[in-house]
Write a protein that holds these residues in place. Structure first.
Motif, PDB file in Angstrom:
ATOM      1  N   LYS A  68       1.012  -1.122   0.059  1.00 43.91           N
ATOM      2  CA  LYS A  68       0.011  -0.034  -0.106  1.00 43.91           C
ATOM      3  C   LYS A  68       1.016   1.277   0.035  1.00 43.91           C
ATOM      4  O   LYS A  68       2.027   1.347   0.389  1.00 43.91           O
ATOM      5  CB  LYS A  68      -0.834   0.018   1.416  1.00 43.91           C
ATOM      6  N   ARG A  69       0.201   2.203  -0.402  1.00 45.14           N
ATOM      7  CA  ARG A  69       0.861   3.735  -0.314  1.00 45.14           C
ATOM      8  C   ARG A  69      -0.029   4.523   0.368  1.00 45.14           C
ATOM      9  O   ARG A  69      -1.328   4.252   0.378  1.00 45.14           O
ATOM     10  CB  ARG A  69       0.941   4.281  -1.919  1.00 45.14           C
ATOM     11  N   VAL A  70       0.307   5.409   0.976  1.00 42.89           N
ATOM     12  CA  VAL A  70      -0.422   6.561   1.783  1.00 42.89           C
ATOM     13  C   VAL A  70      -0.604   7.760   1.058  1.00 42.89           C
ATOM     14  O   VAL A  70       0.513   8.304   0.765  1.00 42.89           O
ATOM     15  CB  VAL A  70      -0.089   6.591   3.165  1.00 42.89           C
ATOM     16  N   LEU A  71      -1.484   8.548   0.747  1.00 44.81           N
ATOM     17  CA  LEU A  71      -1.874   9.575   0.251  1.00 44.81           C
ATOM     18  C   LEU A  71      -2.671  10.575   1.103  1.00 44.81           C
ATOM     19  O   LEU A  71      -3.610  10.194   1.771  1.00 44.81           O
ATOM     20  CB  LEU A  71      -2.699   9.542  -1.081  1.00 44.81           C
ATOM     21  N   GLN A  72      -1.883  11.848   1.395  1.00 41.53           N
ATOM     22  CA  GLN A  72      -2.599  12.686   2.174  1.00 41.53           C
ATOM     23  C   GLN A  72      -3.101  14.103   1.384  1.00 41.53           C
ATOM     24  O   GLN A  72      -2.328  14.524   0.257  1.00 41.53           O
ATOM     25  CB  GLN A  72      -1.648  13.109   3.248  1.00 41.53           C
ATOM     26  N   LEU A  73      -4.262  14.228   1.547  1.00 43.77           N
ATOM     27  CA  LEU A  73      -4.885  15.410   0.891  1.00 43.77           C
ATOM     28  C   LEU A  73      -5.210  16.472   2.047  1.00 43.77           C
ATOM     29  O   LEU A  73      -5.780  16.270   3.152  1.00 43.77           O
ATOM     30  CB  LEU A  73      -6.184  14.957   0.119  1.00 43.77           C
ATOM     31  N   GLU A  74      -4.965  17.786   1.377  1.00 45.46           N
ATOM     32  CA  GLU A  74      -5.553  18.936   2.337  1.00 45.46           C
ATOM     33  C   GLU A  74      -6.948  19.446   1.682  1.00 45.46           C
ATOM     34  O   GLU A  74      -7.038  19.566   0.386  1.00 45.46           O
ATOM     35  CB  GLU A  74      -4.645  20.128   2.348  1.00 45.46           C
TER      36      GLU A  74
END
Length: 64
Positions: free
Chosen positions: A7-13
């Motif tokens: 898995k990869r982690v994606l962070q969004l504002e």
């Protein structure tokens, strides 16, 4: 077919005025491999009810 569990982690504002988010993941052939829709209640739950402008989504990935 063997499923890759990496898995990869994606962070969004996001701003407080955002009410719905749709995330679509495509593979190299532009075939949809995952889709996630988040409504305002989902975003409230993900942030613990605190209005932080960051949300992390775990997306399945095919790595070679």
């Amino acid at each position: 077919m063997e499923e890759n569990k990496n898995k990869r982690v994606l962070q969004l504002e996001i701003g407080d005025n955002v009410k719905k988010i749709t995330i679509t993941g495509e593979d190299k052939d532009q075939k949809v491999v995952m889709k996630q829709e988040l409504n305002e209640d989902d975003m409230e739950q993900a942030t613990g009810g605190v209005h932080k402008p960051i949300y992390a989504v775990k997306c399945p990935t095919k790595r070679k």
